[in-house]
Write an enzyme that holds these catalytic residues in place. Sequence first.
Site, short mmCIF file in Angstrom:
data_model
loop_
_atom_site.label_atom_id
_atom_site.label_comp_id
_atom_site.label_asym_id
_atom_site.label_seq_id
_atom_site.Cartn_x
_atom_site.Cartn_y
_atom_site.Cartn_z
N HIS A 9 0.91 -1.31 -0.03
CA HIS A 9 0.06 -0.08 0.00
C HIS A 9 0.77 1.24 -0.12
O HIS A 9 1.97 1.13 0.32
CB HIS A 9 -0.92 0.06 1.28
CG HIS A 9 -0.01 0.03 2.56
ND1 HIS A 9 0.16 1.25 3.04
CD2 HIS A 9 0.11 -0.77 3.48
CE1 HIS A 9 1.03 0.76 4.17
NE2 HIS A 9 0.51 -0.38 4.49
N ARG A 60 -5.84 1.18 4.15
CA ARG A 60 -4.88 1.67 3.28
C ARG A 60 -4.66 0.88 2.28
O ARG A 60 -4.16 1.26 1.21
CB ARG A 60 -3.58 1.81 4.47
CG ARG A 60 -3.08 0.52 4.87
CD ARG A 60 -2.10 1.04 6.07
NE ARG A 60 -1.40 -0.05 6.68
CZ ARG A 60 -2.12 -0.57 7.86
NH1 ARG A 60 -2.98 -0.31 8.45
NH2 ARG A 60 -1.30 -1.79 8.34
N GLU A 87 -1.43 -6.76 7.72
CA GLU A 87 -0.20 -6.68 7.97
C GLU A 87 0.02 -7.56 9.25
O GLU A 87 -0.93 -8.03 9.84
CB GLU A 87 0.09 -5.28 8.37
CG GLU A 87 1.57 -4.87 9.06
CD GLU A 87 2.50 -5.21 8.15
OE1 GLU A 87 2.89 -6.26 8.00
OE2 GLU A 87 3.38 -4.10 7.66
N HIS A 183 0.43 -5.51 2.41
CA HIS A 183 1.25 -4.58 3.48
C HIS A 183 2.74 -5.49 3.24
O HIS A 183 2.79 -6.32 2.77
CB HIS A 183 0.69 -5.09 4.79
CG HIS A 183 -0.76 -4.64 4.85
ND1 HIS A 183 -1.21 -3.31 5.35
CD2 HIS A 183 -1.83 -5.08 4.55
CE1 HIS A 183 -2.49 -3.36 5.30
NE2 HIS A 183 -3.04 -4.32 4.67
#
Length: 248
Positions: A9, A60, A87, A183
């Site tokens: 991202h 995100r 993440e 991520h």
Amino acid sequence: MYKLILVRHGQSEWNEKNLFTGWTDVDLSSRGVNEAREAGKALKNAGLNIRYSFTSFLKRAIKTNHLILEEMNLLWIPEEKSWRLNEKHYGSLQGMNKTEMVEHFGAEQVQLWRRSYDVRPPALSIDDPNHPANDVRYQNINEKGCTPGTEALVDTVNRIIPLWNNEISEKLKTYKEVIVTAHGNSLRGIIKYLKNISDADIMSLNLPTGIPCVFELDVNMKVVKDYFLADEETLKTLMDEVKNQTKA
């Protein structure tokens, strides 16, 4: 030949502030929005013919995916969201400044929390309001006892492998070109698995925000070659920026 496109991202608001983020659902910074759009332009200029997309449960990554696809005029393609692409969970470090953590715990310990394969940060307690077990979007995985209060990279890899085997690789066989917008650590997990990178060597892999990485795979889903859509100087600068986040 199949093409898997991995994109971390764009810069988030907490990346900008140099905070541990993990599963905290923060937005893109203005730089992050621009990085996402530039990633879309780079993929379009490279002639990629993406037909399916994966992303995480975190805004995100979702917004980055949408901005990339918008630049490519591909917002119409299917999008699949999975918590497995989230993440790495940084436990009680989430929201903490990385350089301040070095001052408290030392550079070696913080580096182990950030980059090691099997060292977990201090965990959130299950009654902490920030624990994912208390978040409605993770209700289904909480019923199976899967919601983490902290993770090491090994945990992230273990949750990603089933997604790769059961979903991503299968969609690649059908759609030929697939993008995964996620991520730093979830993508490091995929790369480790695909390239059979050792537990020790994975520590030195730093993925910059917003730079597409293209994997070309054969019919057996084995990597033929992989490359970033960025010149070497830009790539090194951005990788060093990630590497040096804990330095004053």
